[in-house]
Enzyme design. Sequence first.
Site, PDB file in Angstrom:
ATOM      1  N   ARG A  38      -1.210  -3.242  -9.443  1.00 13.87           N
ATOM      2  CA  ARG A  38       0.169  -3.661  -9.593  1.00 13.87           C
ATOM      3  C   ARG A  38      -0.038  -5.220  -9.348  1.00 13.87           C
ATOM      4  O   ARG A  38      -0.612  -5.565  -8.289  1.00 13.87           O
ATOM      5  CB  ARG A  38       1.249  -3.180  -8.957  1.00 13.87           C
ATOM      6  N   TYR A  46      -3.191  -1.707 -16.913  1.00 10.42           N
ATOM      7  CA  TYR A  46      -3.201  -1.036 -15.528  1.00 10.42           C
ATOM      8  C   TYR A  46      -2.280  -0.122 -15.043  1.00 10.42           C
ATOM      9  O   TYR A  46      -0.695  -0.687 -15.376  1.00 10.42           O
ATOM     10  CB  TYR A  46      -3.559  -1.815 -14.273  1.00 10.42           C
ATOM     11  N   LYS A  54       6.963   3.209 -12.014  1.00 12.84           N
ATOM     12  CA  LYS A  54       7.694   2.228 -11.294  1.00 12.84           C
ATOM     13  C   LYS A  54       8.552   1.502 -11.857  1.00 12.84           C
ATOM     14  O   LYS A  54       9.768   1.335 -11.384  1.00 12.84           O
ATOM     15  CB  LYS A  54       6.523   1.388 -10.666  1.00 12.84           C
ATOM     16  N   HIS A  73      11.262   5.733  -3.524  1.00 14.88           N
ATOM     17  CA  HIS A  73       9.761   5.728  -3.497  1.00 14.88           C
ATOM     18  C   HIS A  73       9.230   6.917  -2.596  1.00 14.88           C
ATOM     19  O   HIS A  73       8.650   6.592  -1.489  1.00 14.88           O
ATOM     20  CB  HIS A  73       9.490   4.470  -3.220  1.00 14.88           C
ATOM     21  N   SER A  80       2.813   2.342  -1.112  1.00 17.44           N
ATOM     22  CA  SER A  80       1.685   2.823  -2.084  1.00 17.44           C
ATOM     23  C   SER A  80       0.300   2.775  -1.208  1.00 17.44           C
ATOM     24  O   SER A  80       0.123   1.891  -0.428  1.00 17.44           O
ATOM     25  CB  SER A  80       1.384   2.112  -3.224  1.00 17.44           C
ATOM     26  N   ALA A  81      -0.406   4.002  -1.628  1.00 15.27           N
ATOM     27  CA  ALA A  81      -1.672   4.359  -0.927  1.00 15.27           C
ATOM     28  C   ALA A  81      -1.566   4.242   0.603  1.00 15.27           C
ATOM     29  O   ALA A  81      -2.454   3.914   1.263  1.00 15.27           O
ATOM     30  CB  ALA A  81      -2.788   3.084  -1.248  1.00 15.27           C
ATOM     31  N   CYS A  82      -0.410   4.831   1.259  1.00 11.45           N
ATOM     32  CA  CYS A  82      -0.475   5.307   2.454  1.00 11.45           C
ATOM     33  C   CYS A  82      -0.372   6.945   2.784  1.00 11.45           C
ATOM     34  O   CYS A  82      -0.058   7.078   3.713  1.00 11.45           O
ATOM     35  CB  CYS A  82       0.841   4.613   3.085  1.00 11.45           C
ATOM     36  N   THR A 134       0.359  11.506  -1.277  1.00  8.40           N
ATOM     37  CA  THR A 134      -0.064  12.421  -2.068  1.00  8.40           C
ATOM     38  C   THR A 134      -0.467  13.385  -0.835  1.00  8.40           C
ATOM     39  O   THR A 134      -0.421  14.652  -1.034  1.00  8.40           O
ATOM     40  CB  THR A 134      -1.221  12.017  -3.082  1.00  8.40           C
ATOM     41  N   ASN A 135      -1.495  12.998   0.137  1.00 14.58           N
ATOM     42  CA  ASN A 135      -1.792  13.802   1.041  1.00 14.58           C
ATOM     43  C   ASN A 135      -0.790  14.463   1.836  1.00 14.58           C
ATOM     44  O   ASN A 135      -1.048  15.835   1.983  1.00 14.58           O
ATOM     45  CB  ASN A 135      -2.740  13.030   1.895  1.00 14.58           C
ATOM     46  N   ASP A 169       5.492  10.816  -5.519  1.00 18.72           N
ATOM     47  CA  ASP A 169       5.735   9.397  -5.574  1.00 18.72           C
ATOM     48  C   ASP A 169       7.271   8.911  -5.600  1.00 18.72           C
ATOM     49  O   ASP A 169       7.681   8.051  -5.010  1.00 18.72           O
ATOM     50  CB  ASP A 169       4.858   9.071  -6.710  1.00 18.72           C
ATOM     51  N   SER A 228      -8.935   2.887  -7.678  1.00 15.86           N
ATOM     52  CA  SER A 228      -9.216   3.752  -8.756  1.00 15.86           C
ATOM     53  C   SER A 228      -8.249   5.002  -8.622  1.00 15.86           C
ATOM     54  O   SER A 228      -7.664   5.516  -7.502  1.00 15.86           O
ATOM     55  CB  SER A 228     -10.855   4.320  -8.792  1.00 15.86           C
ATOM     56  N   ARG A 229      -8.199   5.471  -9.614  1.00 19.52           N
ATOM     57  CA  ARG A 229      -7.201   6.571  -9.824  1.00 19.52           C
ATOM     58  C   ARG A 229      -7.306   7.776 -10.713  1.00 19.52           C
ATOM     59  O   ARG A 229      -8.209   7.846 -11.532  1.00 19.52           O
ATOM     60  CB  ARG A 229      -5.909   6.035 -10.355  1.00 19.52           C
ATOM     61  N   TYR A 257      -3.821  14.196   8.301  1.00 21.01           N
ATOM     62  CA  TYR A 257      -3.993  15.027   7.207  1.00 21.01           C
ATOM     63  C   TYR A 257      -3.274  16.230   7.609  1.00 21.01           C
ATOM     64  O   TYR A 257      -2.120  16.385   7.896  1.00 21.01           O
ATOM     65  CB  TYR A 257      -5.491  15.534   7.077  1.00 21.01           C
ATOM     66  N   GLY A 258      -3.752  17.521   7.753  1.00 21.64           N
ATOM     67  CA  GLY A 258      -3.210  18.888   8.019  1.00 21.64           C
ATOM     68  C   GLY A 258      -2.662  18.826   9.420  1.00 21.64           C
ATOM     69  O   GLY A 258      -1.470  19.717   9.363  1.00 21.64           O
ATOM     70  N   ASN A 309      -0.713  16.687  10.426  1.00 20.09           N
ATOM     71  CA  ASN A 309       0.771  16.371  10.537  1.00 20.09           C
ATOM     72  C   ASN A 309       1.662  17.317  10.290  1.00 20.09           C
ATOM     73  O   ASN A 309       3.017  17.271  10.440  1.00 20.09           O
ATOM     74  CB  ASN A 309       0.668  15.319   9.057  1.00 20.09           C
TER      75      ASN A 309
HETATM   76  O1  SAT Z   1       0.261   1.769  -9.984  1.00 23.50           O
HETATM   77  S1  SAT Z   1       1.307   2.523  -9.499  1.00 23.50           S
HETATM   78  O2  SAT Z   1       2.207   1.685  -9.239  1.00 23.50           O
HETATM   79  O3  SAT Z   1       1.642   3.492 -10.358  1.00 23.50           O
HETATM   80  C1  SAT Z   1       0.879   3.362  -8.061  1.00 23.50           C
HETATM   81  C2  SAT Z   1       1.412   2.822  -6.881  1.00 23.50           C
HETATM   82  O4  SAT Z   1       1.048   1.575  -6.513  1.00 23.50           O
HETATM   83  O5  SAT Z   1       2.076   3.597  -6.087  1.00 23.50           O
HETATM   84 MN    MN Z   2       3.820   4.968  -5.543  1.00 19.14          MN
END
Ligand code: SAT
Ligand code: MN
Length: 588
Positions: free
Chosen positions: A70, A198, A207, A227, A250-252, A255-256, A277, A371-372, A496-497, A499
């Site tokens: 982004r 992207y 978003k 979020h 994001s990326a913290c 998902t995990n 998300d 990468s996603r 991870y687990g 948590n």
């Molecule tokens: O690229 S996105 O904004 O969809 C993913 C993220 O940054 O949370």
């Molecule tokens: Mn996000």
Amino acid sequence: MEIKNKKALEWIDEMVKLCEPDKVVFCDGSAEQNKQFEDDAVAEGSMERLNPDLLPGCLLHRTDPNDVARTEKLTFICTKKKEDAGPINNWMSPEEAYAETGANFKGSMKGKTMYVIPFIMGVKGSDFAKVGIELTDSLYVVLNMNIMTKMGQVAVDQLGEDGEFTKCLHARGDLSMEKRRILHFPEDNTIWSFASGYGGNVLLGKKCLALRIASWMAKQEGWMAEHMLILGLTNKKTGKKYYIAGAFPSACGKTNLAMLIPPKEFPDYEIETVGDDIAWIRIGDDGRFWAVNPENGFFGVAPGTSMKSNPNALLTTKKNTIFTNVVKTVEPVEGNVWWEGMKVDPPTKGIDWLGREWTPDSEEKGAHPNSRFTAPACQCPCISPNWEDPQGVPLSAILFGGRRAKTAPLVFQSFDWNHGTFLGATMCSETTAAATGAVGVVRRDPMAMRPFCGYDMGEYFGHWIEMGAKAKKAPKIFHVNWFKQDENGDFMWPGYGDNARVLDWIIRRCEGEAGAKETAIGYVPNPEDLNLNGLDIDAKTLDALLEVDKEVWKAELPGMKEFLGQFGSTLPAEIQAQLDALEERLNK
Ligand code: SAT
Ligand code: MN
């Protein structure tokens, strides 16, 4: 598929005149049409099929090298009055934005196809659901939207003849940074995205609609767009089920956390995923907060995802998944995917995210750090049976968290709702690869919404205060930090687990069962309040994880004051009072 909504047809007509595509194709969401889109994408070279024996129905895409995350600097809230966007959003007047980017859209689809994507964020028929229509010249967008939203005929049905919808226009243009704009017009329920390909910039349901536009709508309509991940936990001993939502940048690790598997030494809970998300939250008739995940899939960060860190995520991606900017293997097997942190042998020969030959000896990383994978939520082994419940799920707790090497303890509980809102408002995190710019810089990211709030954040804090006051049984608010480091820069908590042990304390706090000590920043567990059965952690590390150093927190105050000071008259008095009270407690 036939759209009968007059406003939608008129708008599509107008946009066709603007963009001048050679052809207009309506996306009906059928399997046959999607198969055709995949074949077309492969034929035009924007997608590659992966090995059908290993990854059936999976595709690979590589973005332009300057278009991998982004671009917050090029993301604007375009309200008539600048104050309505607030001091930390980029603002442009609607006239200027429409004129400047309109000129770029003009004729931008000549020689190309415009795809019309009707979509629903949320479940059909739910009061929570919102309809959008995205017009795009990108098959990558079409194929991703088919995973991330409920697309096609179902959305046309929901839209009906006179339903409202968000007007979403996207064109790849020349992919230049000069022309790239991600524009939001909340007053017109419109989103324009130009010159990017992207994810977060172009999958406009995510978003742009489900957070920026939705947060604006939510403020007017009395709900919340956040979020946040949503997870369910069942206490296996009592059979009781709880739901928790968590806001992390994001990326913290959202998902995990959403898909966590408790360690075998701590088998007390079963975890299920509702969303990873975004959460849309309303107050139910019972006075509780009810949350839905408006998305239909996961757009997750690939690097670091392994059978050890998140088996549920990895298993979700074994079919019908789009991979973006990962390594494609060539030898010893052809057509598999790989990324750093996957914890399996890298290919002896592969193709990196830039399309170059890559081997384990290559100096650069094979997969882009952002990468996603785009994978259907229904394929997740631990997806909640209630993930598509039109009512949503009732929340017991809300978590705030970020990456903090120092300062914040592993977990603490707010004194009450307003104090919790203050914790969210002053949240900090180190920046990640999910947005362009420097990585690892600590910045304030209130409620993890800094890049996603569609209006003045001071007013947004006020909305939080109001929602808490309105709800008879608002969730308890906690702050967590999985990322605290020791003097050597090593993480102190296994994460991870494990948590799950923190979630257990949180649930027991909600039930009034777990102990804690009152500190200047909130309620912090004593070491014995956490269930650490079978965890190899020494007392010193644990003390450091739970430490609240008043001097360190005092040093945070000027930054908090400066940040909150920016909002001026829209900063709620309740938040100012929380800041003053914190200062007083720290100076006691
Ligand atoms: O690229 S996105 O904004 O969809 C993913 C993220 O940054 O949370
Ligand atoms: Mn996000």
